[in-house]
Design a protein around this motif. Structure first.
Motif, short mmCIF file in Angstrom:
data_model
loop_
_atom_site.label_atom_id
_atom_site.label_comp_id
_atom_site.label_asym_id
_atom_site.label_seq_id
_atom_site.Cartn_x
_atom_site.Cartn_y
_atom_site.Cartn_z
N GLU A 24 0.82 -1.21 0.00
CA GLU A 24 0.00 0.00 0.00
C GLU A 24 0.85 1.26 0.00
N ILE A 25 2.07 1.16 0.54
CA ILE A 25 2.98 2.31 0.55
C ILE A 25 3.56 2.53 -0.84
N GLN A 26 3.93 1.44 -1.53
CA GLN A 26 4.51 1.53 -2.87
C GLN A 26 3.80 0.55 -3.81
N PRO A 27 2.55 0.85 -4.18
CA PRO A 27 1.78 -0.08 -5.01
C PRO A 27 2.40 -0.32 -6.39
N GLU A 28 3.19 0.64 -6.87
CA GLU A 28 3.78 0.48 -8.21
C GLU A 28 4.78 -0.68 -8.25
N ARG A 29 5.31 -1.10 -7.11
CA ARG A 29 6.24 -2.23 -7.08
C ARG A 29 5.52 -3.58 -7.16
N ARG A 30 4.23 -3.59 -6.90
CA ARG A 30 3.38 -4.79 -7.00
C ARG A 30 3.95 -5.97 -6.20
N LEU A 31 4.42 -5.66 -5.00
CA LEU A 31 5.02 -6.70 -4.16
C LEU A 31 4.02 -7.79 -3.80
N ALA A 32 2.79 -7.39 -3.50
CA ALA A 32 1.78 -8.38 -3.11
C ALA A 32 1.43 -9.29 -4.29
N GLN A 33 1.30 -8.70 -5.48
CA GLN A 33 0.99 -9.50 -6.66
C GLN A 33 2.12 -10.47 -6.99
N LYS A 34 3.35 -10.02 -6.85
CA LYS A 34 4.49 -10.90 -7.13
C LYS A 34 4.52 -12.07 -6.14
N LEU A 35 4.23 -11.79 -4.89
CA LEU A 35 4.20 -12.86 -3.88
C LEU A 35 3.09 -13.86 -4.19
N LEU A 36 1.92 -13.34 -4.55
CA LEU A 36 0.80 -14.22 -4.90
C LEU A 36 1.15 -15.10 -6.09
N ALA A 37 1.67 -14.50 -7.15
CA ALA A 37 2.01 -15.27 -8.36
C ALA A 37 3.06 -16.33 -8.06
N GLU A 38 4.05 -15.98 -7.26
CA GLU A 38 5.12 -16.94 -6.95
C GLU A 38 4.60 -18.08 -6.08
N GLU A 39 3.78 -17.78 -5.09
CA GLU A 39 3.31 -18.82 -4.18
C GLU A 39 2.37 -19.80 -4.89
N VAL A 40 1.44 -19.29 -5.68
CA VAL A 40 0.48 -20.19 -6.34
C VAL A 40 1.19 -21.00 -7.43
N THR A 41 2.09 -20.37 -8.18
CA THR A 41 2.83 -21.10 -9.20
C THR A 41 3.71 -22.17 -8.57
N LEU A 42 4.32 -21.87 -7.43
CA LEU A 42 5.13 -22.86 -6.71
C LEU A 42 4.27 -24.05 -6.28
N MET A 43 3.08 -23.78 -5.77
CA MET A 43 2.21 -24.85 -5.30
C MET A 43 1.74 -25.74 -6.45
N ILE A 44 1.38 -25.13 -7.58
CA ILE A 44 0.81 -25.90 -8.69
C ILE A 44 1.88 -26.50 -9.58
N HIS A 45 2.99 -25.78 -9.81
CA HIS A 45 3.98 -26.21 -10.80
C HIS A 45 5.38 -26.47 -10.22
N ARG A 46 5.49 -26.48 -8.91
CA ARG A 46 6.76 -26.75 -8.24
C ARG A 46 7.82 -25.69 -8.58
N LYS A 47 9.03 -25.92 -8.04
CA LYS A 47 10.10 -24.93 -8.20
C LYS A 47 10.50 -24.76 -9.66
N GLU A 48 10.52 -25.87 -10.42
CA GLU A 48 10.95 -25.76 -11.81
C GLU A 48 9.96 -24.94 -12.65
N GLY A 49 8.67 -25.07 -12.35
CA GLY A 49 7.67 -24.28 -13.05
C GLY A 49 7.77 -22.82 -12.70
N LEU A 50 7.99 -22.53 -11.42
CA LEU A 50 8.14 -21.14 -10.99
C LEU A 50 9.38 -20.51 -11.63
#
Length: 427
Positions: free
Chosen positions: A290-316
């Protein structure tokens, strides 16, 4: 939403229970929308409860009218059978990978019970119509069936509802009763549009077991909201196309990018729904976002966590590399083999021979492989600083590609304008 009181439900969960959710086999793969009921099941599983995933091999031949104004086209038996086989494998893979993901996130997980995948065709295919009417139909009142939201909505439509679809709630109700009777299943999880169908199962259990009043609660309904984005779009749909969990249908890159494009209004909710991160960590990231929304830190974390869960480390890792290739500015850390593997199923990656690439002018290469409409258009683009090689503009229309210009002597990343890419790799 829970049928019965939350207190009764909490007391019920003080012992190990069996919970199930149904999957409609109208498609050959799971998609992002399935994550909601599957993760709901998974939360029960990591807390020591038994979980069942039911594939509607029989009910898929009928078609669920819930949430639809138009009748579904009846699916071919062979297609349903093929989809059922593929979905069984997909569900087992999801739970296997989600378990790996959970072991890194949950400090002291309970011993996981075995997931079972069942097919309702196994008990419905031999069901005699007369026996079904006598044993099951006798417990249902037509006025109650007509009052279901799914039926009322279809009755208000021009074409109404067919008898085939009208009986769907009896079949789903029978599924719950069959699992209650044979596997001790007492909880069904489903989307909110399944409420009426799940209640049909609970009513059948109570009546068939001799408690028509429902005072001795034998079954519970747990529904999840039908998730939509802040723009009102159905979750898991992107421009009308499902976001599949199968990387052959939706690439690692596109899956990652789907979650990376989450709006600020939705990202906190999705982090809590689709990851196993501690709430404290999510709250901290959201505050920083919320302080720096342009960095999209929350979106990056979401994308990384869900991709890791579904496609493992190699997919991420493949998604990260592909994202850097197509949207990044620094190629210094990229390696040719990683670029090729990360974009393996992407049409922007083209394998070519040395004769097609080396010694050729950059505009000619761009035109030959369809990055531009013609060689003259490519030359004009180059002169206007709009034709890029490895993220560097090449204004010389006579610039020739040599092996030294390629990443690791193998890959050339061409870009026309802002976001039209072509990745050429020597075979």
């Amino acid at each position: 939403m829970i049928r019965s009181s939350p207190d009764d439900f909490s007391k019920h969960l003080q012992k190990t229970r069996t919970i199930y959710a149904g999957i409609d086999p109208t498609a050959k793969s799971l998609h992002a929308g399935h994550l909601i009921p599957l993760l709901c099941l998974f939360h029960f599983r990591i807390r020591g409860h038994n979980t069942l995933a039911l594939i509607g091999g029989a009910t898929g031949l009928v078609g669920d009218p819930s949430g639809r104004m138009m009748e579904r086209s009846l699916s071919e038996k062979a297609q349903i059978e093929s989809n059922t086989t593929k979905l069984t494998e997909a569900i087992q893979q999801f739970f296997s990978r989600a378990t790996e993901y959970a072991l890194d996130k949950v400090p002291s997980p309970t011993t996981f019970a075995q997931l079972q995948v069942v097919n309702n065709l196994d008990w419905l295919k031999e069901l005699n119509l007369l026996d079904f009417l006598r044993s099951t139909g006798i417990h249902f009142r037509v006025n109650h069936m007509l009052a279901r939201d799914s039926v009322k909505m279809r009755m208000s439509a021009h074409n109404g509802i067919t008898f085939t679809e009208f009986t769907y709630q009896l079949l789903q109700g029978y599924d719950f009763y069959e699992l209650f009777r044979t596997k001790g299943c007492t909880i069904q999880v489903g989307g909110s549009d399944q409420w009426g169908n799940i209640i049909s199962g609970i009513d059948l259990i109570n009546k068939a077991e001799g408690d028509s009043t429902g005072h001795n609660q034998r079954g519970f309904a747990l529904t999840t909201p039908l998730l939509t984005t802040s723009q009102g779009e159905k979750f898991g749909k992107s421009a009308g196309n499902a976001v599949w969990l199968d990387e052959k249908l939706t690439s690692y890159l596109d899956f990652y990018q789907f979650f990376l494009r989450t709006t600020d209004a939705d990202v906190e909710k999705y982090l809590k729904m689709f990851t196993l991160l501690p709430v404290e960590e999510i709250n901290a990231v959201v505050r920083e976002h919320e302080i720096q929304p342009e960095r999209r830190l929350a979106q990056k974390l979401l994308a990384e966590e869900v991709t890791l869960m579904i496609h493992r480390k190699e997919g991420l890792e493949a998604a990260r590399v592909a994202t850097n290739v197509l949207f990044g500015t620094d190629y210094s850390t990229l390696h040719a083999k990683d670029i090729v593997s990360s974009l393996a199923n992407d049409p922007r990656l083209v394998l070519c021979t040395e004769d097609q690439l080396l010694g050729m002018t950059l505009p000619n290469v761009a035109a030959n492989f369809g990055l531009t409409s013609s060689k003259s258009a490519a030359r004009q683009l180059a002169l206007g600083n709009g034709l890029y090689l490895n993220n560097v503009p090449q204004p010389d229309a006579h610039f020739k590609l040599e092996r030294s210009h390629l990443i690791n002597g193998r890959v050339a990343i061409l870009r026309a304008g802002k976001d039209k890419h072509l990745i050429l790799a020597l075979r």
